[in-house]
Scaffold this active site. Structure first.
Site, PDB file in Angstrom:
ATOM      1  N   ARG A 123      57.588  -9.164  24.662  1.00  0.00           N
ATOM      2  CA  ARG A 123      58.766 -10.048  24.532  1.00  0.00           C
ATOM      3  C   ARG A 123      58.532 -11.281  23.966  1.00  0.00           C
ATOM      4  NH1 ARG A 123      58.707 -11.026  31.180  1.00  0.00           N
ATOM      5  NH2 ARG A 123      56.439 -11.108  31.432  1.00  0.00           N
ATOM      6  N   SER A 171      51.049 -13.169  26.380  1.00  0.00           N
ATOM      7  CA  SER A 171      50.069 -12.407  25.391  1.00  0.00           C
ATOM      8  C   SER A 171      50.166 -12.377  24.100  1.00  0.00           C
ATOM      9  CB  SER A 171      50.015 -10.955  25.940  1.00  0.00           C
ATOM     10  OG  SER A 171      50.454 -10.646  27.213  1.00  0.00           O
ATOM     11  N   ASP A 180      53.924  -0.451  35.640  1.00  0.00           N
ATOM     12  CA  ASP A 180      54.953   0.756  35.986  1.00  0.00           C
ATOM     13  C   ASP A 180      56.081   0.195  36.376  1.00  0.00           C
ATOM     14  OD1 ASP A 180      52.869   2.961  35.866  1.00  0.00           O
ATOM     15  OD2 ASP A 180      51.885   1.848  37.230  1.00  0.00           O
ATOM     16  N   GLN A 220      58.331  -0.534  33.518  1.00  0.00           N
ATOM     17  CA  GLN A 220      58.698   0.255  32.484  1.00  0.00           C
ATOM     18  C   GLN A 220      59.945   0.894  32.432  1.00  0.00           C
ATOM     19  OE1 GLN A 220      55.490   3.339  32.639  1.00  0.00           O
ATOM     20  NE2 GLN A 220      53.844   1.932  32.317  1.00  0.00           N
ATOM     21  N   HIS A 229      49.670   6.408  32.880  1.00  0.00           N
ATOM     22  CA  HIS A 229      49.819   6.778  34.143  1.00  0.00           C
ATOM     23  C   HIS A 229      51.372   7.421  34.203  1.00  0.00           C
ATOM     24  CE1 HIS A 229      49.450   6.761  38.452  1.00  0.00           C
ATOM     25  NE2 HIS A 229      50.550   5.754  38.802  1.00  0.00           N
ATOM     26  N   GLY A 284      41.285  -1.367  32.203  1.00  0.00           N
ATOM     27  CA  GLY A 284      41.434  -1.620  31.008  1.00  0.00           C
ATOM     28  C   GLY A 284      40.310  -2.531  30.235  1.00  0.00           C
ATOM     29  N   GLU A 336      43.169   5.334  44.186  1.00  0.00           N
ATOM     30  CA  GLU A 336      42.974   4.011  44.075  1.00  0.00           C
ATOM     31  C   GLU A 336      43.261   3.400  45.484  1.00  0.00           C
ATOM     32  OE1 GLU A 336      45.788   3.472  40.780  1.00  0.00           O
ATOM     33  OE2 GLU A 336      47.477   3.070  42.155  1.00  0.00           O
ATOM     34  N   GLU A 339      24.828  -8.741  50.734  1.00  0.00           N
ATOM     35  CA  GLU A 339      24.594  -7.619  51.494  1.00  0.00           C
ATOM     36  C   GLU A 339      25.714  -6.595  51.348  1.00  0.00           C
ATOM     37  OE1 GLU A 339      21.624  -6.656  52.858  1.00  0.00           O
ATOM     38  OE2 GLU A 339      22.179  -4.913  52.926  1.00  0.00           O
TER      39      GLU A 339
HETATM   40  N1  LIG Z   1      45.117  -1.647  34.873  1.00  0.00           N
HETATM   41  C1  LIG Z   1      44.404  -0.557  34.455  1.00  0.00           C
HETATM   42  O1  LIG Z   1      43.361  -0.623  34.432  1.00  0.00           O
HETATM   43  C2  LIG Z   1      45.233   0.828  34.451  1.00  0.00           C
HETATM   44  C3  LIG Z   1      46.641   0.930  34.244  1.00  0.00           C
HETATM   45  N2  LIG Z   1      47.078   2.097  34.047  1.00  0.00           N
HETATM   46  C4  LIG Z   1      48.523   2.189  33.637  1.00  0.00           C
HETATM   47  O2  LIG Z   1      48.741   1.522  32.516  1.00  0.00           O
HETATM   48  C5  LIG Z   1      50.112   0.913  32.552  1.00  0.00           C
HETATM   49  C6  LIG Z   1      49.872  -0.569  32.155  1.00  0.00           C
HETATM   50  O3  LIG Z   1      49.091  -1.060  33.389  1.00  0.00           O
HETATM   51  P1  LIG Z   1      48.408  -2.557  33.523  1.00  0.00           P
HETATM   52  O4  LIG Z   1      47.692  -2.559  32.073  1.00  0.00           O
HETATM   53  O5  LIG Z   1      47.812  -2.795  34.682  1.00  0.00           O
HETATM   54  O6  LIG Z   1      49.570  -3.622  32.991  1.00  0.00           O
HETATM   55  P2  LIG Z   1      49.499  -5.217  33.262  1.00  0.00           P
HETATM   56  O7  LIG Z   1      49.862  -5.673  34.238  1.00  0.00           O
HETATM   57  O8  LIG Z   1      47.982  -5.677  32.702  1.00  0.00           O
HETATM   58  O9  LIG Z   1      50.598  -5.549  31.850  1.00  0.00           O
HETATM   59  C7  LIG Z   1      50.790  -6.817  31.483  1.00  0.00           C
HETATM   60  C8  LIG Z   1      51.622  -6.804  30.097  1.00  0.00           C
HETATM   61  O10 LIG Z   1      52.695  -6.334  30.300  1.00  0.00           O
HETATM   62  C9  LIG Z   1      53.541  -7.376  29.856  1.00  0.00           C
HETATM   63  N3  LIG Z   1      54.790  -7.695  30.615  1.00  0.00           N
HETATM   64  C10 LIG Z   1      54.898  -7.947  31.982  1.00  0.00           C
HETATM   65  N4  LIG Z   1      55.977  -7.889  32.509  1.00  0.00           N
HETATM   66  C11 LIG Z   1      56.852  -7.732  31.355  1.00  0.00           C
HETATM   67  C12 LIG Z   1      58.189  -7.871  31.146  1.00  0.00           C
HETATM   68  N5  LIG Z   1      59.016  -7.964  32.163  1.00  0.00           N
HETATM   69  N6  LIG Z   1      58.803  -7.311  29.879  1.00  0.00           N
HETATM   70  C13 LIG Z   1      57.910  -7.085  28.917  1.00  0.00           C
HETATM   71  N7  LIG Z   1      56.393  -6.980  29.017  1.00  0.00           N
HETATM   72  C14 LIG Z   1      56.050  -7.319  30.221  1.00  0.00           C
HETATM   73  C15 LIG Z   1      52.756  -8.592  29.646  1.00  0.00           C
HETATM   74  O11 LIG Z   1      53.165  -9.438  29.009  1.00  0.00           O
HETATM   75  P3  LIG Z   1      53.629 -10.835  29.089  1.00  0.00           P
HETATM   76  O12 LIG Z   1      52.815 -11.735  28.598  1.00  0.00           O
HETATM   77  O13 LIG Z   1      55.120 -10.952  28.355  1.00  0.00           O
HETATM   78  O14 LIG Z   1      54.058 -10.881  30.672  1.00  0.00           O
HETATM   79  C16 LIG Z   1      51.511  -8.070  29.523  1.00  0.00           C
HETATM   80  O15 LIG Z   1      51.227  -7.800  27.999  1.00  0.00           O
HETATM   81  C17 LIG Z   1      50.523   1.235  34.097  1.00  0.00           C
HETATM   82  O16 LIG Z   1      51.265   2.327  33.702  1.00  0.00           O
HETATM   83  C18 LIG Z   1      49.404   1.461  34.570  1.00  0.00           C
HETATM   84  O17 LIG Z   1      49.548   2.388  35.906  1.00  0.00           O
HETATM   85  C19 LIG Z   1      46.190   3.381  34.107  1.00  0.00           C
HETATM   86  C20 LIG Z   1      44.998   3.361  34.047  1.00  0.00           C
HETATM   87  C21 LIG Z   1      44.456   1.942  34.537  1.00  0.00           C
HETATM   88  C1  LIG Z   2      41.764   2.320  40.131  1.00  0.00           C
HETATM   89  C2  LIG Z   2      42.845   1.670  39.823  1.00  0.00           C
HETATM   90  C3  LIG Z   2      43.691   2.090  38.562  1.00  0.00           C
HETATM   91  O1  LIG Z   2      44.185   3.410  38.764  1.00  0.00           O
HETATM   92  C4  LIG Z   2      42.636   2.440  37.454  1.00  0.00           C
HETATM   93  C5  LIG Z   2      41.976   0.952  36.921  1.00  0.00           C
HETATM   94  O2  LIG Z   2      42.340   3.257  37.095  1.00  0.00           O
HETATM   95  C6  LIG Z   2      44.895   1.423  38.131  1.00  0.00           C
HETATM   96  O3  LIG Z   2      46.003   1.709  38.288  1.00  0.00           O
HETATM   97  O4  LIG Z   2      44.667   0.298  37.821  1.00  0.00           O
HETATM   98 MG   LIG Z   3      43.494   5.143  37.474  1.00  0.00          MG
HETATM   99 MG   LIG Z   4      46.316   3.667  39.027  1.00  0.00          MG
END
Ligand SMILES: NC(=O)C1=CN([C@@H]2O[C@H](COP(=O)(O)OP(=O)(O)OC[C@H]3O[C@@H](n4cnc5c(N)ncnc54)[C@H](OP(=O)(O)O)[C@@H]3O)[C@@H](O)[C@H]2O)C=CC1
Ligand SMILES: CC[C@](O)(C(C)=O)C(=O)O
Ligand SMILES: [Mg+2]
Ligand SMILES: [Mg+2]
Length: 355
Positions: free
Chosen positions: A61, A66, A96, A99, A120, A146, A207, A239
């Site tokens: 956006r 970011s 999620d 999305q 996911h 990530g 998780e 510990e």
């Molecule tokens: N976290 C992880 O390690 C894992 C996540 N997943 C999956 O990956 C997907 C992403 O998760 P994750 O990486 O944790 O997400 P994050 O919370 O890290 O995503 C943040 C990003 O999304 C953007 N964002 C947030 N709100 C909005 C909005 N309203 N409109 C547009 N962009 C927006 C942010 O940009 P801005 O700067 O604009 O806020 C930023 O770039 C999910 O489906 C999750 O389940 C799967 C495996 C592991």
């Molecule tokens: C364990 C949490 C997780 O499923 C991942 C990092 O794999 C997530 O949704 O962030």
């Molecule tokens: Mg996971």
């Molecule tokens: Mg997960």
């Protein structure tokens, strides 16, 4: 190496698992991938794909915090709808709960034969997103945070991942998902073929019960038990939290047996006789209950409603967790690690003061 071809792997593996040359990069190399979101997974997918030679555009956006980071990392950035319009593959890596709204905003930019991807399957499995029938719908889901997906890749390794196909309009959905998983480094560690349902249910269960919920609860209970009995919180922190990483590292490297080998016989005997008293049959029953809530959709409904209500419980629980004594004592202890400066910052996630 071909599918399932590892030492004695054929006798043990129960499902398709793919490595290096099993993937055909040509399924992705002439395509443009839009990575929507640049958070934990977004930055890792975008940078790993870019370093693997894939054309990447990040969709954010206009007021996104970011955006400058993605550009200074050397990536092209535009809005989610422009990124979708120019891409062949659109990977949804915003949270999620966001999305469905982002999907609605970009859906018109999807063309016949494009691919909609997820890391996911929550929104597909629980029917929060319904893609059109003229696109492929697939998943490449790293089994790790990530920031570690990026760190592993940069170090020449990879994080295991899952692939799944929900909709195969083109007939090439699986090959493309596998090529994508290779691009983010997954085939260096192993890519398991699964379904959206299996990924969603196992991921949410893992998780909640083990990786994030179960383990933090175990750590806090251990810490509180020692501190309440009069032991120094610094000692209880080392510990019950700090040493957990070192013990898990041994299990990660050589299995549970590798950990037992390295600890003392005293620890091994104490652990073998006491472990099941701590995590007992009652805990197992609780785990089954949590799994049932995931399978029935009860957890998903609760989380969707919690977001619609503005996250009241989440905010309160998060605040409570942040104020725990283990966090108060842990931060200055970690700050004083002598190697902290050298190890920081590029690969460690920045934890915001608040969100
Ligand atoms: N976290 C992880 O390690 C894992 C996540 N997943 C999956 O990956 C997907 C992403 O998760 P994750 O990486 O944790 O997400 P994050 O919370 O890290 O995503 C943040 C990003 O999304 C953007 N964002 C947030 N709100 C909005 C909005 N309203 N409109 C547009 N962009 C927006 C942010 O940009 P801005 O700067 O604009 O806020 C930023 O770039 C999910 O489906 C999750 O389940 C799967 C495996 C592991
Ligand atoms: C364990 C949490 C997780 O499923 C991942 C990092 O794999 C997530 O949704 O962030
Ligand atoms: Mg996971
Ligand atoms: Mg997960």
């Amino acid at each position: 190496m071909t599918e399932n071809e590892t030492s004695n792997a054929d006798d043990v593996f129960t499902t398709n698992i793919y490595y290096g040359d099993d993937a055909d990069a040509s399924y992705i190399e002439d395509k443009t991938v839009a990575v929507l979101g640049y958070g934990s997974q977004g930055h890792a997918h975008a940078l790993n794909l870019h370093d693997s030679g894939v054309d990447v555009v990040v969709g954010l956006r206009e007021d996104s915090s970011s955006w400058p980071q993605a550009e200074s990392d050397g990536l092209r950035v535009t809005t989610p709808d422009d990124a979708t319009a120019e891409a062949d593959i659109v990977m949804f890596l915003v949270p999620d709960t966001i999305q469905p709204a982002v999907f609605e905003a970009v859906e018109d930019g999807l063309e016949e034969g494009n691919t909609v991807m997820f890391a996911h399957g929550f929104n597909i499995h629980y029917n929060q997103i319904e893609p059109p029938e003229y696109v492929d719908v697939t998943m490449a889901a790293p089994k790790g945070p990530g920031h570690i997906v990026r760190r592993d890749y940069e170090n020449g390794g990879g994080t295991p991942a899952l692939i799944a196909v929900y909709q195969d309009y083109t007939g090439a959905a699986k090959d493309e998902a596998l090529a994508y998983a290779q691009g983010i480094g997954g085939t260096r560690a192993g890519v398991v073929e699964t379904t959206f349902r299996e990924e969603v249910e196992s991921d949410l269960f893992g998780e909640q019960a083990v990786l994030c919920g179960g383990v933090t609860s175990l750590v806090k209970h251990g810490f509180e038990t020692l501190v309440d009995a009069g032991y120094a919180p610094e000692m209880a922190y080392f510990e019950c939290l700090n040493e957990l990483k070192l013990i898990v590292d041994l299990m990660y490297e050589d299995g549970i047996g590798g950990m037992w080998y390295s600890v003392s016989d005293t620890a091994e005997y104490g652990g073998l006789t006491r472990g099941d008293r701590i995590v007992d049959e009652g805990v197992r029953e609780n785990m089954e209950e949590v799994l049932e809530e995931v399978q029935s959709g009860e957890f998903a409904r609760e989380w969707i409603n919690e977001n619609q209500a503005g996250r009241p419980s989440y905010t309160q629980l998060k605040r409570h967790d942040e104020e725990h004594k283990i966090e108060e004592i842990g931060a200055p202890l970690r700050d004083l690690f002598e190697w902290e400066d050298e190890q920081s910052d590029d690969d460690a996630p920045e934890v915001p003061a608040d969100d």
